[in-house]
Design a protein around this motif. Structure first.
Motif, PDB file in Angstrom:
ATOM      1  N   GLU A 156       0.831  -1.209   0.000  1.00 51.63           N
ATOM      2  CA  GLU A 156       0.000   0.000   0.000  1.00 51.63           C
ATOM      3  C   GLU A 156       0.864   1.257   0.000  1.00 51.63           C
ATOM      4  OE1 GLU A 156      -3.304   0.531  -0.067  1.00 51.63           O
ATOM      5  OE2 GLU A 156      -3.778  -1.588  -0.201  1.00 51.63           O
ATOM      6  N   LEU A 157       2.109   1.139   0.487  1.00 49.99           N
ATOM      7  CA  LEU A 157       2.993   2.284   0.637  1.00 49.99           C
ATOM      8  C   LEU A 157       4.426   1.871   0.371  1.00 49.99           C
ATOM      9  CD1 LEU A 157       3.649   5.215   1.687  1.00 49.99           C
ATOM     10  CD2 LEU A 157       3.807   4.190   3.971  1.00 49.99           C
ATOM     11  N   VAL A 158       5.141   2.696  -0.398  1.00 50.11           N
ATOM     12  CA  VAL A 158       6.584   2.563  -0.579  1.00 50.11           C
ATOM     13  C   VAL A 158       7.195   3.899  -0.191  1.00 50.11           C
ATOM     14  CG1 VAL A 158       8.463   2.266  -2.239  1.00 50.11           C
ATOM     15  CG2 VAL A 158       6.421   0.830  -2.411  1.00 50.11           C
ATOM     16  N   THR A 159       8.215   3.854   0.665  1.00 52.78           N
ATOM     17  CA  THR A 159       8.907   5.078   1.079  1.00 52.78           C
ATOM     18  C   THR A 159      10.395   4.933   0.797  1.00 52.78           C
ATOM     19  OG1 THR A 159       9.356   4.353   3.339  1.00 52.78           O
ATOM     20  CG2 THR A 159       7.255   5.472   2.947  1.00 52.78           C
ATOM     21  N   CYS A 160      11.025   6.076   0.641  1.00 48.70           N
ATOM     22  CA  CYS A 160      12.472   6.133   0.483  1.00 48.70           C
ATOM     23  C   CYS A 160      12.925   7.468   1.059  1.00 48.70           C
ATOM     24  CB  CYS A 160      12.854   6.023  -0.995  1.00 48.70           C
ATOM     25  SG  CYS A 160      14.622   6.135  -1.270  1.00 48.70           S
ATOM     26  N   ALA A 161      13.868   7.426   1.968  1.00 49.26           N
ATOM     27  CA  ALA A 161      14.343   8.655   2.608  1.00 49.26           C
ATOM     28  C   ALA A 161      15.842   8.812   2.378  1.00 49.26           C
ATOM     29  CB  ALA A 161      14.030   8.633   4.099  1.00 49.26           C
ATOM     30  N   GLN A 162      16.212   9.938   1.805  1.00 47.52           N
ATOM     31  CA  GLN A 162      17.604  10.327   1.638  1.00 47.52           C
ATOM     32  C   GLN A 162      18.429   9.322   0.838  1.00 47.52           C
ATOM     33  OE1 GLN A 162      16.910  13.638   2.918  1.00 47.52           O
ATOM     34  NE2 GLN A 162      19.091  13.429   3.039  1.00 47.52           N
ATOM     35  N   ALA A 163      17.826   8.567  -0.080  1.00 48.87           N
ATOM     36  CA  ALA A 163      18.605   7.555  -0.797  1.00 48.87           C
ATOM     37  C   ALA A 163      18.282   7.463  -2.281  1.00 48.87           C
ATOM     38  CB  ALA A 163      18.383   6.190  -0.145  1.00 48.87           C
ATOM     39  N   PHE A 164      17.237   8.104  -2.756  1.00 47.70           N
ATOM     40  CA  PHE A 164      16.799   7.886  -4.139  1.00 47.70           C
ATOM     41  C   PHE A 164      17.866   8.287  -5.151  1.00 47.70           C
ATOM     42  CE2 PHE A 164      14.183   7.988  -7.893  1.00 47.70           C
ATOM     43  CZ  PHE A 164      13.313   6.942  -7.681  1.00 47.70           C
ATOM     44  N   HIS A 165      18.752   9.200  -4.802  1.00 49.97           N
ATOM     45  CA  HIS A 165      19.798   9.623  -5.732  1.00 49.97           C
ATOM     46  C   HIS A 165      20.786   8.495  -6.055  1.00 49.97           C
ATOM     47  CE1 HIS A 165      21.477  10.343  -1.738  1.00 49.97           C
ATOM     48  NE2 HIS A 165      22.673  10.235  -2.284  1.00 49.97           N
ATOM     49  N   TRP A 166      20.746   7.410  -5.303  1.00 56.32           N
ATOM     50  CA  TRP A 166      21.618   6.274  -5.581  1.00 56.32           C
ATOM     51  C   TRP A 166      21.026   5.333  -6.629  1.00 56.32           C
ATOM     52  CZ3 TRP A 166      26.383   6.565  -3.888  1.00 56.32           C
ATOM     53  CH2 TRP A 166      26.646   7.297  -2.743  1.00 56.32           C
ATOM     54  N   PHE A 167      19.772   5.509  -6.994  1.00 53.39           N
ATOM     55  CA  PHE A 167      19.070   4.579  -7.878  1.00 53.39           C
ATOM     56  C   PHE A 167      19.025   5.088  -9.312  1.00 53.39           C
ATOM     57  CE2 PHE A 167      16.124   4.166  -3.955  1.00 53.39           C
ATOM     58  CZ  PHE A 167      17.071   3.440  -3.267  1.00 53.39           C
ATOM     59  N   ASP A 168      18.809   4.157 -10.230  1.00 53.36           N
ATOM     60  CA  ASP A 168      18.448   4.517 -11.602  1.00 53.36           C
ATOM     61  C   ASP A 168      16.970   4.899 -11.515  1.00 53.36           C
ATOM     62  OD1 ASP A 168      17.113   4.298 -14.096  1.00 53.36           O
ATOM     63  OD2 ASP A 168      18.574   2.854 -14.833  1.00 53.36           O
ATOM     64  N   PRO A 169      16.633   6.199 -11.668  1.00 54.17           N
ATOM     65  CA  PRO A 169      15.256   6.629 -11.383  1.00 54.17           C
ATOM     66  C   PRO A 169      14.193   5.939 -12.230  1.00 54.17           C
ATOM     67  CG  PRO A 169      16.589   8.475 -12.180  1.00 54.17           C
ATOM     68  CD  PRO A 169      17.482   7.296 -12.075  1.00 54.17           C
ATOM     69  N   GLY A 170      14.422   5.769 -13.524  1.00 52.60           N
ATOM     70  CA  GLY A 170      13.412   5.133 -14.365  1.00 52.60           C
ATOM     71  C   GLY A 170      13.122   3.710 -13.937  1.00 52.60           C
ATOM     72  N   ALA A 171      14.181   2.931 -13.711  1.00 52.51           N
ATOM     73  CA  ALA A 171      14.009   1.538 -13.296  1.00 52.51           C
ATOM     74  C   ALA A 171      13.395   1.447 -11.901  1.00 52.51           C
ATOM     75  CB  ALA A 171      15.349   0.806 -13.345  1.00 52.51           C
ATOM     76  N   ALA A 172      13.843   2.305 -10.987  1.00 55.61           N
ATOM     77  CA  ALA A 172      13.316   2.274  -9.623  1.00 55.61           C
ATOM     78  C   ALA A 172      11.837   2.658  -9.606  1.00 55.61           C
ATOM     79  CB  ALA A 172      14.120   3.194  -8.717  1.00 55.61           C
ATOM     80  N   PHE A 173      11.477   3.716 -10.327  1.00 55.45           N
ATOM     81  CA  PHE A 173      10.064   4.094 -10.376  1.00 55.45           C
ATOM     82  C   PHE A 173       9.217   2.977 -10.989  1.00 55.45           C
ATOM     83  CE2 PHE A 173      11.096   8.789 -10.129  1.00 55.45           C
ATOM     84  CZ  PHE A 173      10.386   9.007  -8.969  1.00 55.45           C
ATOM     85  N   GLY A 174       9.747   2.325 -11.998  1.00 57.89           N
ATOM     86  CA  GLY A 174       9.018   1.207 -12.605  1.00 57.89           C
ATOM     87  C   GLY A 174       8.771   0.085 -11.613  1.00 57.89           C
ATOM     88  N   GLU A 175       9.780  -0.252 -10.828  1.00 55.80           N
ATOM     89  CA  GLU A 175       9.638  -1.305  -9.824  1.00 55.80           C
ATOM     90  C   GLU A 175       8.694  -0.875  -8.694  1.00 55.80           C
ATOM     91  OE1 GLU A 175      11.214  -4.829  -9.286  1.00 55.80           O
ATOM     92  OE2 GLU A 175      10.344  -4.215 -11.199  1.00 55.80           O
TER      93      GLU A 175
END
Length: 177
Positions: free
Chosen positions: A25-44
């Motif tokens: 129901e909820l996905v959170t990420c704090a202070q770490a998203f800059h480490w991810f490939d944004p397109g792939a991470a958002f897709g997942e």
């Protein structure tokens, strides 16, 4: 997977989450998203969220001109020889606008700005900066010099040993269509 009390902990990459479709129901990420490939991470994230599920992404940044972060920034510039601002990867308030417009998986986009004050001691401030990307990657073999000099400079600025840094918390919210 490991279990502690009522919580289960999993290891995985944001770009390949080890969960079933629609599991949360909820996905959170704090202070770490800059480490991810944004397109792939958002897709997942979209894949593992149920329809109507929420996404919450957090960033915090010190207020421009605050004495203690300015001290750290000046020291990074001096040691690295770089003129760019200390927070070269600083999140901008429009960071995800392009994603939202290209990937219609999320709706009801909101950005909340929440002022806050962060309490530090000299040691905790230096510890915080020891973990920052710029200290770890951009200073190279001069990282230890940076941390030692930061310790000394901040101790002079905060003779009592404790201080407060003004900051802004950014909270990006969206829902899965």
């Amino acid at each position: 997977q490991s279990v502690a009390g009522d919580a289960a902990f999993y290891e995985g990459r944001a770009e390949a989450l080890p969960f079933a479709d629609g599991a949360f129901e909820l996905v959170t990420c704090a202070q770490a998203f800059h480490w991810f490939d944004p397109g792939a991470a958002f897709g997942e994230i979209a894949r593992v969220l149920r329809r109507g599920g929420a996404l919450a992404l957090f960033w915090k940044h010190e207020s421009a001109g605050d004495t203690f972060p300015a001290c750290a920034a000046a020291l990074v510039s001096e040691i690295s020889g770089r003129d760019e601002p200390f927070n070269v990867s600083r999140t901008k308030t429009d960071r995800f606008d392009e994603f939202w417009s290209e990937h219609r998986v999320f709706r009801d986009h909101e950005l909340w700005r929440l002022p806050l004050e962060l309490s530090f001691t000299v040691d905790s401030f230096v510890g915080y900066h020891s973990s920052r990307e710029i200290a770890r990657f951009h200073l190279g073999d001069r990282r230890a010099e940076f941390l030692t000099r930061l310790q000394n400079n901040v101790a002079e600025l905060a003779p009592g040993g404790a201080f407060v840094v003004k900051a802004m918390q950014y909270l990006y919210l969206a829902r899965r269509r």
